[in-house]
Scaffold this motif. Structure first.
Motif, PDB file in Angstrom:
ATOM      1  N   HIS A 124       0.799  -1.215   0.000  1.00  0.00           N
ATOM      2  CA  HIS A 124       0.000   0.000   0.000  1.00  0.00           C
ATOM      3  C   HIS A 124       0.836   1.270   0.000  1.00  0.00           C
ATOM      4  O   HIS A 124       0.312   2.344  -0.252  1.00  0.00           O
ATOM      5  N   THR A 125       2.094   1.164   0.317  1.00  0.00           N
ATOM      6  CA  THR A 125       2.951   2.342   0.391  1.00  0.00           C
ATOM      7  C   THR A 125       3.885   2.371  -0.815  1.00  0.00           C
ATOM      8  O   THR A 125       4.653   1.432  -1.041  1.00  0.00           O
ATOM      9  N   LEU A 126       3.832   3.444  -1.584  1.00  0.00           N
ATOM     10  CA  LEU A 126       4.692   3.628  -2.744  1.00  0.00           C
ATOM     11  C   LEU A 126       5.613   4.814  -2.508  1.00  0.00           C
ATOM     12  O   LEU A 126       5.359   5.661  -1.649  1.00  0.00           O
ATOM     13  N   LYS A 127       6.664   4.886  -3.311  1.00  0.00           N
ATOM     14  CA  LYS A 127       7.686   5.922  -3.128  1.00  0.00           C
ATOM     15  C   LYS A 127       7.729   6.828  -4.345  1.00  0.00           C
ATOM     16  O   LYS A 127       7.780   6.364  -5.489  1.00  0.00           O
ATOM     17  N   CYS A 128       7.701   8.111  -4.079  1.00  0.00           N
ATOM     18  CA  CYS A 128       7.855   9.097  -5.141  1.00  0.00           C
ATOM     19  C   CYS A 128       9.342   9.255  -5.472  1.00  0.00           C
ATOM     20  O   CYS A 128      10.184   9.232  -4.566  1.00  0.00           O
ATOM     21  N   PRO A 129       9.718   9.412  -6.739  1.00  0.00           N
ATOM     22  CA  PRO A 129      11.141   9.601  -7.077  1.00  0.00           C
ATOM     23  C   PRO A 129      11.768  10.810  -6.409  1.00  0.00           C
ATOM     24  O   PRO A 129      13.003  10.885  -6.304  1.00  0.00           O
ATOM     25  N   LEU A 130      10.963  11.752  -5.944  1.00  0.00           N
ATOM     26  CA  LEU A 130      11.510  12.938  -5.291  1.00  0.00           C
ATOM     27  C   LEU A 130      11.716  12.750  -3.799  1.00  0.00           C
ATOM     28  O   LEU A 130      12.029  13.704  -3.098  1.00  0.00           O
ATOM     29  N   GLY A 131      11.485  11.517  -3.272  1.00  0.00           N
ATOM     30  CA  GLY A 131      11.967  11.213  -1.938  1.00  0.00           C
ATOM     31  C   GLY A 131      10.941  11.019  -0.857  1.00  0.00           C
ATOM     32  O   GLY A 131      11.328  10.768   0.285  1.00  0.00           O
ATOM     33  N   HIS A 132       9.667  11.089  -1.109  1.00  0.00           N
ATOM     34  CA  HIS A 132       8.684  10.883  -0.036  1.00  0.00           C
ATOM     35  C   HIS A 132       7.801   9.695  -0.370  1.00  0.00           C
ATOM     36  O   HIS A 132       7.769   9.222  -1.513  1.00  0.00           O
ATOM     37  N   TYR A 133       7.092   9.187   0.626  1.00  0.00           N
ATOM     38  CA  TYR A 133       6.241   8.013   0.479  1.00  0.00           C
ATOM     39  C   TYR A 133       4.772   8.427   0.405  1.00  0.00           C
ATOM     40  O   TYR A 133       4.358   9.402   1.026  1.00  0.00           O
ATOM     41  N   VAL A 134       4.011   7.647  -0.353  1.00  0.00           N
ATOM     42  CA  VAL A 134       2.597   7.940  -0.580  1.00  0.00           C
ATOM     43  C   VAL A 134       1.794   6.656  -0.429  1.00  0.00           C
ATOM     44  O   VAL A 134       2.199   5.612  -0.944  1.00  0.00           O
ATOM     45  N   ASP A 135       0.700   6.722   0.282  1.00  0.00           N
ATOM     46  CA  ASP A 135      -0.229   5.601   0.349  1.00  0.00           C
ATOM     47  C   ASP A 135      -1.026   5.558  -0.948  1.00  0.00           C
ATOM     48  O   ASP A 135      -1.605   6.557  -1.363  1.00  0.00           O
ATOM     49  N   ARG A 136      -1.068   4.398  -1.594  1.00  0.00           N
ATOM     50  CA  ARG A 136      -1.656   4.311  -2.930  1.00  0.00           C
ATOM     51  C   ARG A 136      -3.162   4.584  -2.912  1.00  0.00           C
ATOM     52  O   ARG A 136      -3.708   5.120  -3.871  1.00  0.00           O
ATOM     53  N   ASP A 137      -3.859   4.247  -1.815  1.00  0.00           N
ATOM     54  CA  ASP A 137      -5.300   4.516  -1.755  1.00  0.00           C
ATOM     55  C   ASP A 137      -5.573   6.005  -1.671  1.00  0.00           C
ATOM     56  O   ASP A 137      -6.477   6.526  -2.337  1.00  0.00           O
ATOM     57  N   TYR A 138      -4.795   6.707  -0.855  1.00  0.00           N
ATOM     58  CA  TYR A 138      -4.983   8.150  -0.732  1.00  0.00           C
ATOM     59  C   TYR A 138      -4.487   8.891  -1.974  1.00  0.00           C
ATOM     60  O   TYR A 138      -5.031   9.945  -2.335  1.00  0.00           O
ATOM     61  N   ALA A 139      -3.474   8.343  -2.617  1.00  0.00           N
ATOM     62  CA  ALA A 139      -3.060   8.935  -3.894  1.00  0.00           C
ATOM     63  C   ALA A 139      -4.183   8.815  -4.922  1.00  0.00           C
ATOM     64  O   ALA A 139      -4.417   9.724  -5.723  1.00  0.00           O
ATOM     65  N   SER A 140      -4.901   7.707  -4.887  1.00  0.00           N
ATOM     66  CA  SER A 140      -5.992   7.504  -5.834  1.00  0.00           C
ATOM     67  C   SER A 140      -7.097   8.535  -5.640  1.00  0.00           C
ATOM     68  O   SER A 140      -7.567   9.143  -6.610  1.00  0.00           O
ATOM     69  N   VAL A 141      -7.519   8.772  -4.385  1.00  0.00           N
ATOM     70  CA  VAL A 141      -8.613   9.719  -4.164  1.00  0.00           C
ATOM     71  C   VAL A 141      -8.176  11.147  -4.466  1.00  0.00           C
ATOM     72  O   VAL A 141      -8.971  11.973  -4.944  1.00  0.00           O
ATOM     73  N   MET A 142      -6.897  11.486  -4.234  1.00  0.00           N
ATOM     74  CA  MET A 142      -6.424  12.827  -4.545  1.00  0.00           C
ATOM     75  C   MET A 142      -6.332  13.042  -6.055  1.00  0.00           C
ATOM     76  O   MET A 142      -6.670  14.116  -6.558  1.00  0.00           O
ATOM     77  N   ASN A 143      -5.909  12.025  -6.787  1.00  0.00           N
ATOM     78  CA  ASN A 143      -5.839  12.164  -8.244  1.00  0.00           C
ATOM     79  C   ASN A 143      -7.233  12.241  -8.866  1.00  0.00           C
ATOM     80  O   ASN A 143      -7.407  12.841  -9.928  1.00  0.00           O
TER      81      ASN A 143
END
Length: 490
Positions: free
Chosen positions: A376-395
Protein backbone atom coordinates in the motif's frame (compact mmCIF):
# COMPACT_ATOMS: atom_id res chain seq x y z
CA UNK A 1 -37.25 10.85 -9.67
CA UNK A 2 -36.40 8.83 -6.55
CA UNK A 3 -38.60 6.01 -5.31
CA UNK A 4 -38.97 4.98 -1.68
CA UNK A 5 -41.11 2.05 -0.52
CA UNK A 6 -42.59 2.07 2.97
CA UNK A 7 -44.25 -1.06 4.42
CA UNK A 8 -47.00 -0.48 6.99
CA UNK A 9 -48.56 -3.32 8.97
CA UNK A 10 -52.31 -3.80 8.67
CA UNK A 11 -54.59 -4.44 11.65
CA UNK A 12 -56.57 -7.47 10.48
CA UNK A 13 -58.95 -9.82 12.25
CA UNK A 14 -59.05 -13.57 11.66
CA UNK A 15 -61.99 -13.22 9.28
CA UNK A 16 -60.24 -10.48 7.30
CA UNK A 17 -57.03 -12.50 7.22
CA UNK A 18 -58.89 -15.49 5.75
CA UNK A 19 -60.46 -13.22 3.15
CA UNK A 20 -57.08 -11.78 2.15
CA UNK A 21 -55.64 -15.30 1.97
CA UNK A 22 -58.40 -16.33 -0.44
CA UNK A 23 -57.65 -13.31 -2.64
CA UNK A 24 -53.93 -14.12 -2.51
CA UNK A 25 -54.56 -17.76 -3.48
CA UNK A 26 -56.67 -16.78 -6.51
CA UNK A 27 -54.15 -14.08 -7.50
CA UNK A 28 -51.26 -16.58 -7.23
CA UNK A 29 -53.04 -19.17 -9.37
CA UNK A 30 -53.62 -16.61 -12.12
CA UNK A 31 -49.99 -15.50 -12.10
CA UNK A 32 -48.68 -19.08 -12.21
CA UNK A 33 -50.90 -20.23 -15.06
CA UNK A 34 -50.46 -17.12 -17.21
CA UNK A 35 -46.66 -17.03 -16.68
CA UNK A 36 -46.33 -20.72 -17.66
CA UNK A 37 -48.45 -20.17 -20.77
CA UNK A 38 -46.48 -17.03 -21.76
CA UNK A 39 -43.15 -18.87 -21.57
CA UNK A 40 -44.41 -21.98 -23.36
CA UNK A 41 -46.00 -20.08 -26.26
CA UNK A 42 -43.55 -17.14 -26.27
CA UNK A 43 -46.29 -14.56 -25.66
CA UNK A 44 -45.07 -11.83 -23.30
CA UNK A 45 -47.33 -8.93 -24.25
CA UNK A 46 -49.61 -8.03 -21.35
CA UNK A 47 -52.32 -6.85 -23.79
CA UNK A 48 -52.35 -10.15 -25.68
CA UNK A 49 -52.40 -12.17 -22.46
CA UNK A 50 -55.24 -10.06 -21.14
CA UNK A 51 -57.29 -10.76 -24.25
CA UNK A 52 -56.66 -14.49 -23.85
CA UNK A 53 -57.29 -14.94 -20.13
CA UNK A 54 -59.39 -12.05 -18.79
CA UNK A 55 -62.80 -13.56 -19.58
CA UNK A 56 -61.75 -16.98 -18.30
CA UNK A 57 -60.66 -15.77 -14.87
CA UNK A 58 -63.58 -13.36 -14.50
CA UNK A 59 -65.85 -16.38 -14.79
CA UNK A 60 -63.65 -18.58 -12.63
CA UNK A 61 -63.28 -16.01 -9.81
CA UNK A 62 -66.47 -13.91 -9.88
CA UNK A 63 -65.83 -12.39 -6.45
CA UNK A 64 -62.38 -11.08 -7.43
CA UNK A 65 -62.22 -7.43 -8.48
CA UNK A 66 -61.74 -7.09 -12.24
CA UNK A 67 -58.68 -4.85 -11.86
CA UNK A 68 -57.01 -7.46 -9.63
CA UNK A 69 -57.32 -9.92 -12.51
CA UNK A 70 -55.73 -7.36 -14.84
CA UNK A 71 -52.89 -6.69 -12.38
CA UNK A 72 -52.25 -10.44 -11.99
CA UNK A 73 -51.97 -10.86 -15.77
CA UNK A 74 -49.56 -7.89 -15.97
CA UNK A 75 -47.45 -9.33 -13.18
CA UNK A 76 -47.35 -12.70 -14.95
CA UNK A 77 -46.17 -10.93 -18.12
CA UNK A 78 -43.31 -9.29 -16.20
CA UNK A 79 -42.29 -12.62 -14.66
CA UNK A 80 -42.31 -14.31 -18.07
CA UNK A 81 -40.14 -11.58 -19.61
CA UNK A 82 -37.65 -11.80 -16.74
CA UNK A 83 -37.52 -15.60 -16.93
CA UNK A 84 -36.96 -15.63 -20.69
CA UNK A 85 -34.16 -13.08 -20.35
CA UNK A 86 -32.45 -15.23 -17.71
CA UNK A 87 -32.98 -18.29 -19.89
CA UNK A 88 -31.20 -16.60 -22.82
CA UNK A 89 -28.26 -15.90 -20.52
CA UNK A 90 -28.18 -19.51 -19.33
CA UNK A 91 -29.17 -18.67 -15.75
CA UNK A 92 -32.51 -20.55 -15.68
CA UNK A 93 -32.37 -24.19 -14.61
CA UNK A 94 -36.04 -25.08 -15.20
CA UNK A 95 -38.11 -24.90 -18.40
CA UNK A 96 -40.79 -22.75 -16.74
CA UNK A 97 -40.85 -20.03 -14.05
CA UNK A 98 -41.60 -21.21 -10.54
CA UNK A 99 -43.78 -18.62 -8.73
CA UNK A 100 -43.87 -19.34 -5.01
CA UNK A 101 -45.48 -16.19 -3.65
CA UNK A 102 -46.79 -12.92 -4.98
CA UNK A 103 -47.68 -9.43 -3.79
CA UNK A 104 -51.23 -8.33 -4.53
CA UNK A 105 -51.36 -5.10 -6.53
CA UNK A 106 -54.36 -2.83 -6.00
CA UNK A 107 -54.63 -0.03 -8.56
CA UNK A 108 -56.44 3.24 -7.88
CA UNK A 109 -59.85 1.73 -8.65
CA UNK A 110 -59.37 -1.16 -6.19
CA UNK A 111 -58.60 1.00 -3.15
CA UNK A 112 -59.54 4.52 -2.00
CA UNK A 113 -56.57 6.38 -3.48
CA UNK A 114 -58.36 9.70 -4.06
CA UNK A 115 -59.71 9.83 -0.53
CA UNK A 116 -56.37 8.73 0.93
CA UNK A 117 -54.27 11.34 -0.88
CA UNK A 118 -56.57 14.20 0.17
CA UNK A 119 -56.34 13.37 3.87
CA UNK A 120 -53.90 15.23 6.11
CA UNK A 121 -53.38 12.28 8.45
CA UNK A 122 -54.51 9.04 6.75
CA UNK A 123 -54.85 6.16 9.19
CA UNK A 124 -56.93 3.64 7.22
CA UNK A 125 -57.51 2.33 3.71
CA UNK A 126 -60.42 0.68 1.89
CA UNK A 127 -59.75 -2.42 -0.20
CA UNK A 128 -62.04 -3.97 -2.80
CA UNK A 129 -62.41 -7.57 -1.58
CA UNK A 130 -64.98 -10.29 -2.42
CA UNK A 131 -67.27 -9.00 0.35
CA UNK A 132 -67.16 -5.43 -0.99
CA UNK A 133 -65.30 -2.33 0.19
CA UNK A 134 -63.48 -3.35 3.40
CA UNK A 135 -61.94 -0.80 5.74
CA UNK A 136 -58.52 -1.68 7.18
CA UNK A 137 -56.63 0.33 9.80
CA UNK A 138 -52.91 1.05 9.50
CA UNK A 139 -50.18 0.84 12.13
CA UNK A 140 -48.25 3.87 10.96
CA UNK A 141 -44.69 4.62 12.03
CA UNK A 142 -42.09 7.37 11.84
CA UNK A 143 -40.76 6.47 8.38
CA UNK A 144 -44.22 6.74 6.82
CA UNK A 145 -44.89 10.10 8.43
CA UNK A 146 -41.52 11.38 7.20
CA UNK A 147 -42.43 10.81 3.56
CA UNK A 148 -46.06 11.85 4.06
CA UNK A 149 -44.80 15.22 5.26
CA UNK A 150 -42.98 15.56 1.94
CA UNK A 151 -46.24 14.74 0.12
CA UNK A 152 -48.06 17.48 2.04
CA UNK A 153 -45.28 19.95 1.13
CA UNK A 154 -45.49 19.00 -2.57
CA UNK A 155 -41.94 17.62 -2.46
CA UNK A 156 -43.04 14.06 -3.13
CA UNK A 157 -45.93 12.12 -4.63
CA UNK A 158 -47.69 8.85 -3.83
CA UNK A 159 -48.04 6.19 -6.52
CA UNK A 160 -51.55 5.05 -7.30
CA UNK A 161 -50.75 1.33 -7.06
CA UNK A 162 -50.89 -0.15 -3.55
CA UNK A 163 -49.03 -3.40 -2.84
CA UNK A 164 -50.41 -5.78 -0.19
CA UNK A 165 -48.31 -8.77 0.85
CA UNK A 166 -48.09 -11.36 3.62
CA UNK A 167 -44.95 -12.05 5.63
CA UNK A 168 -44.85 -14.37 8.66
CA UNK A 169 -48.67 -14.44 8.88
CA UNK A 170 -48.79 -10.64 9.02
CA UNK A 171 -50.23 -8.41 6.32
CA UNK A 172 -48.47 -5.28 5.11
CA UNK A 173 -49.42 -2.44 2.79
CA UNK A 174 -46.49 -1.08 0.77
CA UNK A 175 -46.74 2.59 -0.27
CA UNK A 176 -44.36 3.81 -3.00
CA UNK A 177 -43.36 7.50 -2.80
CA UNK A 178 -41.82 9.45 -5.67
CA UNK A 179 -39.43 12.07 -4.28
CA UNK A 180 -38.01 15.05 -6.13
CA UNK A 181 -34.19 15.19 -5.98
CA UNK A 182 -32.89 18.01 -3.83
CA UNK A 183 -30.71 20.80 -5.19
CA UNK A 184 -28.24 21.88 -2.54
CA UNK A 185 -25.17 24.11 -2.55
CA UNK A 186 -22.08 21.85 -2.37
CA UNK A 187 -20.15 22.39 0.83
CA UNK A 188 -17.30 19.98 0.11
CA UNK A 189 -15.67 17.75 -2.47
CA UNK A 190 -15.64 14.09 -1.41
CA UNK A 191 -13.78 11.42 -3.38
CA UNK A 192 -13.82 7.75 -2.42
CA UNK A 193 -12.05 4.62 -3.62
CA UNK A 194 -13.51 1.15 -2.96
CA UNK A 195 -11.14 -1.62 -1.86
CA UNK A 196 -11.65 -5.10 -0.52
CA UNK A 197 -11.72 -4.29 3.20
CA UNK A 198 -11.76 -0.49 3.24
CA UNK A 199 -13.11 2.58 1.47
CA UNK A 200 -10.54 5.39 1.19
CA UNK A 201 -12.09 8.86 1.44
CA UNK A 202 -10.65 12.29 0.66
CA UNK A 203 -12.64 15.38 1.67
CA UNK A 204 -11.98 19.02 0.76
CA UNK A 205 -14.05 21.66 2.53
CA UNK A 206 -15.01 24.24 -0.08
CA UNK A 207 -16.11 26.95 2.37
CA UNK A 208 -12.73 27.03 4.10
CA UNK A 209 -10.68 26.41 0.92
CA UNK A 210 -12.07 29.28 -1.14
CA UNK A 211 -12.92 31.60 1.74
CA UNK A 212 -10.90 34.13 3.69
CA UNK A 213 -9.88 31.45 6.21
CA UNK A 214 -7.37 29.96 3.78
CA UNK A 215 -5.55 33.25 3.39
CA UNK A 216 -4.35 33.28 7.00
CA UNK A 217 -4.50 29.61 8.02
CA UNK A 218 -2.98 27.21 5.50
CA UNK A 219 -3.99 24.08 7.42
CA UNK A 220 -7.49 24.32 5.95
CA UNK A 221 -6.04 23.71 2.48
CA UNK A 222 -4.98 20.18 3.45
CA UNK A 223 -7.58 17.57 2.47
CA UNK A 224 -9.02 15.26 5.12
CA UNK A 225 -7.92 11.70 4.34
CA UNK A 226 -9.43 8.76 6.21
CA UNK A 227 -10.72 5.22 5.66
CA UNK A 228 -14.01 3.49 6.38
CA UNK A 229 -13.53 -0.09 7.49
CA UNK A 230 -15.85 -2.51 5.65
CA UNK A 231 -14.19 -5.96 5.91
CA UNK A 232 -15.99 -7.33 2.86
CA UNK A 233 -13.01 -9.59 2.13
CA UNK A 234 -12.89 -10.97 5.66
CA UNK A 235 -16.64 -11.49 5.59
CA UNK A 236 -16.33 -13.49 2.34
CA UNK A 237 -13.54 -15.65 3.81
CA UNK A 238 -15.53 -16.30 6.97
CA UNK A 239 -18.71 -17.33 5.21
CA UNK A 240 -16.70 -19.37 2.74
CA UNK A 241 -15.29 -21.45 5.61
CA UNK A 242 -18.77 -21.83 7.11
CA UNK A 243 -20.27 -22.99 3.82
CA UNK A 244 -17.43 -25.47 3.26
CA UNK A 245 -18.02 -26.88 6.75
CA UNK A 246 -21.72 -27.32 5.98
CA UNK A 247 -20.89 -29.09 2.71
CA UNK A 248 -18.47 -31.50 4.43
CA UNK A 249 -21.08 -32.28 7.08
CA UNK A 250 -23.79 -33.01 4.51
CA UNK A 251 -21.63 -35.00 2.08
CA UNK A 252 -22.14 -38.44 3.71
CA UNK A 253 -25.91 -38.08 3.26
CA UNK A 254 -25.57 -37.59 -0.51
CA UNK A 255 -22.98 -40.26 -1.40
CA UNK A 256 -23.46 -42.22 -4.64
CA UNK A 257 -22.75 -45.96 -5.09
CA UNK A 258 -19.72 -45.20 -7.26
CA UNK A 259 -18.06 -43.26 -4.43
CA UNK A 260 -18.82 -39.78 -5.75
CA UNK A 261 -21.14 -37.19 -4.23
CA UNK A 262 -24.16 -35.24 -5.36
CA UNK A 263 -23.64 -31.49 -5.70
CA UNK A 264 -24.58 -30.55 -2.13
CA UNK A 265 -25.04 -26.86 -2.93
CA UNK A 266 -28.13 -27.70 -5.03
CA UNK A 267 -29.87 -29.58 -2.22
CA UNK A 268 -32.67 -28.29 -0.04
CA UNK A 269 -30.82 -29.15 3.20
CA UNK A 270 -27.87 -26.95 2.20
CA UNK A 271 -30.11 -23.98 1.28
CA UNK A 272 -32.03 -24.30 4.56
CA UNK A 273 -28.81 -23.94 6.56
CA UNK A 274 -27.19 -21.26 4.43
CA UNK A 275 -30.19 -18.92 4.48
CA UNK A 276 -29.68 -18.35 8.22
CA UNK A 277 -26.11 -17.05 7.78
CA UNK A 278 -27.29 -13.45 7.12
CA UNK A 279 -24.39 -12.72 4.76
CA UNK A 280 -26.51 -10.62 2.40
CA UNK A 281 -28.03 -8.63 5.26
CA UNK A 282 -24.62 -7.82 6.73
CA UNK A 283 -23.32 -6.63 3.37
CA UNK A 284 -26.38 -4.49 2.78
CA UNK A 285 -26.00 -2.86 6.18
CA UNK A 286 -22.39 -1.91 5.51
CA UNK A 287 -23.22 -0.59 2.04
CA UNK A 288 -25.89 1.69 3.52
CA UNK A 289 -23.50 2.84 6.23
CA UNK A 290 -20.94 3.91 3.61
CA UNK A 291 -23.58 5.74 1.56
CA UNK A 292 -24.86 7.55 4.64
CA UNK A 293 -21.35 8.57 5.70
CA UNK A 294 -20.39 9.99 2.29
CA UNK A 295 -23.59 12.01 1.82
CA UNK A 296 -24.10 13.63 5.23
CA UNK A 297 -23.88 17.13 3.74
CA UNK A 298 -24.41 18.39 0.16
CA UNK A 299 -21.18 17.72 -1.72
CA UNK A 300 -19.59 16.94 -5.05
CA UNK A 301 -18.90 13.20 -4.75
CA UNK A 302 -16.19 11.77 -7.02
CA UNK A 303 -15.55 8.12 -7.75
CA UNK A 304 -14.02 5.96 -10.46
CA UNK A 305 -15.85 4.72 -13.53
CA UNK A 306 -16.48 1.07 -12.63
CA UNK A 307 -18.04 -0.21 -15.83
CA UNK A 308 -20.95 -2.64 -16.06
CA UNK A 309 -19.25 -5.58 -14.34
CA UNK A 310 -16.05 -4.48 -12.58
CA UNK A 311 -15.36 -7.82 -10.90
CA UNK A 312 -14.96 -9.65 -14.21
CA UNK A 313 -12.29 -7.24 -15.45
CA UNK A 314 -10.46 -7.44 -12.13
CA UNK A 315 -10.17 -11.24 -11.92
CA UNK A 316 -8.90 -11.78 -15.47
CA UNK A 317 -5.28 -12.23 -14.35
CA UNK A 318 -5.98 -13.65 -10.87
CA UNK A 319 -5.10 -17.31 -10.39
CA UNK A 320 -6.02 -17.93 -6.75
CA UNK A 321 -9.57 -19.18 -6.28
CA UNK A 322 -9.90 -17.59 -2.84
CA UNK A 323 -8.85 -14.16 -4.11
CA UNK A 324 -11.19 -14.46 -7.09
CA UNK A 325 -14.04 -15.30 -4.70
CA UNK A 326 -13.27 -12.31 -2.46
CA UNK A 327 -13.21 -9.96 -5.45
CA UNK A 328 -16.52 -11.34 -6.72
CA UNK A 329 -18.09 -10.86 -3.29
CA UNK A 330 -17.02 -7.22 -2.92
CA UNK A 331 -20.11 -5.08 -3.78
CA UNK A 332 -18.49 -2.38 -5.92
CA UNK A 333 -21.58 -1.52 -7.96
CA UNK A 334 -23.89 -1.75 -4.95
CA UNK A 335 -21.85 0.87 -3.09
CA UNK A 336 -21.75 3.17 -6.11
CA UNK A 337 -25.52 2.86 -6.72
CA UNK A 338 -26.34 3.37 -3.03
CA UNK A 339 -24.15 6.50 -2.86
CA UNK A 340 -25.69 7.89 -6.05
CA UNK A 341 -29.23 7.26 -4.81
CA UNK A 342 -28.59 8.81 -1.41
CA UNK A 343 -26.75 11.75 -3.00
CA UNK A 344 -29.80 12.69 -5.05
CA UNK A 345 -31.97 12.55 -1.95
CA UNK A 346 -29.67 14.84 0.04
CA UNK A 347 -28.72 17.39 -2.61
CA UNK A 348 -25.32 16.02 -3.65
CA UNK A 349 -24.04 15.10 -7.10
CA UNK A 350 -21.97 12.09 -8.15
CA UNK A 351 -19.17 12.55 -10.72
CA UNK A 352 -17.34 9.62 -12.29
CA UNK A 353 -13.78 9.91 -13.57
CA UNK A 354 -11.45 7.49 -15.31
CA UNK A 355 -9.53 4.95 -13.22
CA UNK A 356 -6.39 5.40 -15.35
CA UNK A 357 -3.23 5.94 -13.23
CA UNK A 358 -5.09 7.06 -10.12
CA UNK A 359 -3.02 4.96 -7.73
CA UNK A 360 0.29 5.08 -9.64
CA UNK A 361 0.94 8.83 -9.86
CA UNK A 362 2.12 11.14 -7.10
CA UNK A 363 -0.67 13.68 -6.44
CA UNK A 364 1.93 16.33 -5.48
CA UNK A 365 4.64 16.05 -8.15
CA UNK A 366 2.71 14.06 -10.81
CA UNK A 367 5.49 11.54 -11.33
CA UNK A 368 5.14 7.78 -11.49
CA UNK A 369 5.35 6.11 -8.08
CA UNK A 370 7.83 3.31 -7.39
CA UNK A 371 7.09 0.11 -5.52
CA UNK A 372 8.31 -0.65 -2.00
CA UNK A 373 8.17 -3.67 0.30
CA UNK A 374 4.72 -2.58 1.47
CA UNK A 375 1.93 -3.09 -1.07
CA UNK A 376 0.00 0.00 0.00
CA UNK A 377 2.95 2.34 0.39
CA UNK A 378 4.69 3.63 -2.74
CA UNK A 379 7.69 5.92 -3.13
CA UNK A 380 7.86 9.10 -5.14
CA UNK A 381 11.14 9.60 -7.08
CA UNK A 382 11.51 12.94 -5.29
CA UNK A 383 11.97 11.21 -1.94
CA UNK A 384 8.68 10.88 -0.04
CA UNK A 385 6.24 8.01 0.48
CA UNK A 386 2.60 7.94 -0.58
CA UNK A 387 -0.23 5.60 0.35
CA UNK A 388 -1.66 4.31 -2.93
CA UNK A 389 -5.30 4.52 -1.75
CA UNK A 390 -4.98 8.15 -0.73
CA UNK A 391 -3.06 8.93 -3.89
CA UNK A 392 -5.99 7.50 -5.83
CA UNK A 393 -8.61 9.72 -4.16
CA UNK A 394 -6.42 12.83 -4.54
CA UNK A 395 -5.84 12.16 -8.24
CA UNK A 396 -9.61 11.84 -8.70
CA UNK A 397 -9.91 15.38 -7.36
CA UNK A 398 -7.35 16.62 -9.88
CA UNK A 399 -9.30 15.06 -12.74
CA UNK A 400 -12.37 17.19 -11.98
CA UNK A 401 -10.49 20.44 -12.50
CA UNK A 402 -10.78 22.24 -15.87
CA UNK A 403 -9.15 20.36 -18.72
CA UNK A 404 -6.52 22.99 -19.54
CA UNK A 405 -5.00 22.70 -16.08
CA UNK A 406 -4.87 18.92 -16.21
CA UNK A 407 -2.87 19.03 -19.47
CA UNK A 408 -0.05 20.66 -17.52
CA UNK A 409 0.37 17.52 -15.41
CA UNK A 410 -0.96 14.48 -17.29
CA UNK A 411 1.71 13.93 -19.89
CA UNK A 412 0.35 10.71 -21.42
CA UNK A 413 -2.89 12.06 -22.92
CA UNK A 414 -3.07 10.92 -26.53
CA UNK A 415 -5.65 13.58 -27.28
CA UNK A 416 -2.93 16.27 -27.05
CA UNK A 417 -0.99 15.06 -30.05
CA UNK A 418 -1.67 11.70 -31.67
CA UNK A 419 1.58 11.82 -33.66
CA UNK A 420 3.84 12.13 -30.63
CA UNK A 421 5.22 9.10 -28.80
CA UNK A 422 4.06 9.93 -25.31
CA UNK A 423 5.19 6.58 -23.87
CA UNK A 424 8.83 7.70 -23.80
CA UNK A 425 7.89 10.23 -21.10
CA UNK A 426 6.66 7.46 -18.80
CA UNK A 427 7.92 8.00 -15.26
CA UNK A 428 9.13 11.54 -15.94
CA UNK A 429 7.85 15.00 -15.13
CA UNK A 430 6.20 16.95 -17.92
CA UNK A 431 9.00 18.20 -20.21
CA UNK A 432 6.70 20.27 -22.43
CA UNK A 433 5.88 23.02 -19.95
CA UNK A 434 8.51 25.00 -18.00
CA UNK A 435 8.83 23.99 -14.36
CA UNK A 436 8.14 27.55 -13.17
CA UNK A 437 4.73 27.52 -14.89
CA UNK A 438 3.95 24.12 -13.35
CA UNK A 439 4.81 25.48 -9.90
CA UNK A 440 2.57 28.49 -10.44
CA UNK A 441 -0.40 26.40 -11.64
CA UNK A 442 0.13 24.00 -8.74
CA UNK A 443 -0.13 26.88 -6.29
CA UNK A 444 -3.30 28.12 -7.99
CA UNK A 445 -4.86 24.66 -7.92
CA UNK A 446 -4.59 24.55 -4.16
CA UNK A 447 -7.50 26.96 -4.02
CA UNK A 448 -9.45 25.59 -6.96
CA UNK A 449 -13.23 25.81 -7.13
CA UNK A 450 -15.02 22.74 -8.48
CA UNK A 451 -17.27 23.65 -11.38
CA UNK A 452 -20.37 21.60 -12.08
CA UNK A 453 -21.21 23.20 -15.40
CA UNK A 454 -18.13 21.69 -16.99
CA UNK A 455 -17.84 17.98 -17.66
CA UNK A 456 -14.94 16.42 -15.72
CA UNK A 457 -11.80 15.65 -17.66
CA UNK A 458 -11.76 11.92 -18.42
CA UNK A 459 -8.83 9.76 -19.45
CA UNK A 460 -10.06 7.13 -21.85
CA UNK A 461 -7.26 4.61 -21.34
CA UNK A 462 -7.16 1.63 -19.04
CA UNK A 463 -9.68 -0.98 -17.92
CA UNK A 464 -12.16 0.00 -15.21
CA UNK A 465 -10.91 -0.75 -11.70
CA UNK A 466 -7.58 -2.54 -12.02
CA UNK A 467 -7.47 -5.67 -9.90
CA UNK A 468 -4.00 -4.98 -8.54
CA UNK A 469 -5.49 -2.58 -6.05
CA UNK A 470 -6.96 -5.31 -3.87
CA UNK A 471 -4.60 -8.24 -4.38
CA UNK A 472 -2.97 -7.77 -1.00
CA UNK A 473 -5.74 -5.94 0.81
CA UNK A 474 -5.36 -7.84 4.07
CA UNK A 475 -3.22 -5.20 5.77
CA UNK A 476 -4.71 -2.09 4.21
CA UNK A 477 -7.14 -1.30 7.00
CA UNK A 478 -4.31 -0.81 9.49
CA UNK A 479 -2.83 1.96 7.33
CA UNK A 480 -3.80 5.32 8.75
CA UNK A 481 -3.36 8.60 6.91
CA UNK A 482 -1.28 8.98 3.78
CA UNK A 483 2.35 9.97 4.11
CA UNK A 484 2.05 12.70 1.55
CA UNK A 485 4.45 15.08 3.16
CA UNK A 486 7.25 12.77 4.34
CA UNK A 487 10.71 12.97 2.95
CA UNK A 488 11.74 15.25 0.11
CA UNK A 489 10.46 18.63 -0.78
CA UNK A 490 8.01 19.58 -3.47
Amino acid sequence: MLHRSVAVELEVTKELSKLLCSVESAYLNIVREVAAYAVEHNVTSAIQLRGLFYSKYRGEYPGLHSHLVIQAIRQASEIAKSFMERKRKGLAQKPYPEVRNVSIRFDETAWNYEQFIKSIAPVRIKLSLPNGQTEVWLRLHKRFWRYWWLVLNKEAGLRKTLIVKRRANKWYAVFVFEIKPKEGIPQSVVSFDINENTVAVGKIDLTSTVGMVASWNRQYLTPQLYTIKTDFGRLARRYGRVRNAIIEKLKPEFALPNGKYVNVTNTREFRKRVKHLRERGRKLGRVRQIANELTRTPAIIITEELGDNPQESMIEDVGKDELRHRIKQTPFKSIEEAVEDKALERGSRLVRVSSYRNSRVCPIHFTRLERTDDWHTLKCPLGHYVDRDYASVMNMDWKTTPEAWIKAFWWNMKSLNKNMNWRKYEGKSNPLIPYEIVQYIHAVLKTFVARLERCPAMLAQGDPMNHHRIQNEGGGEETSHALLGQGGGQ
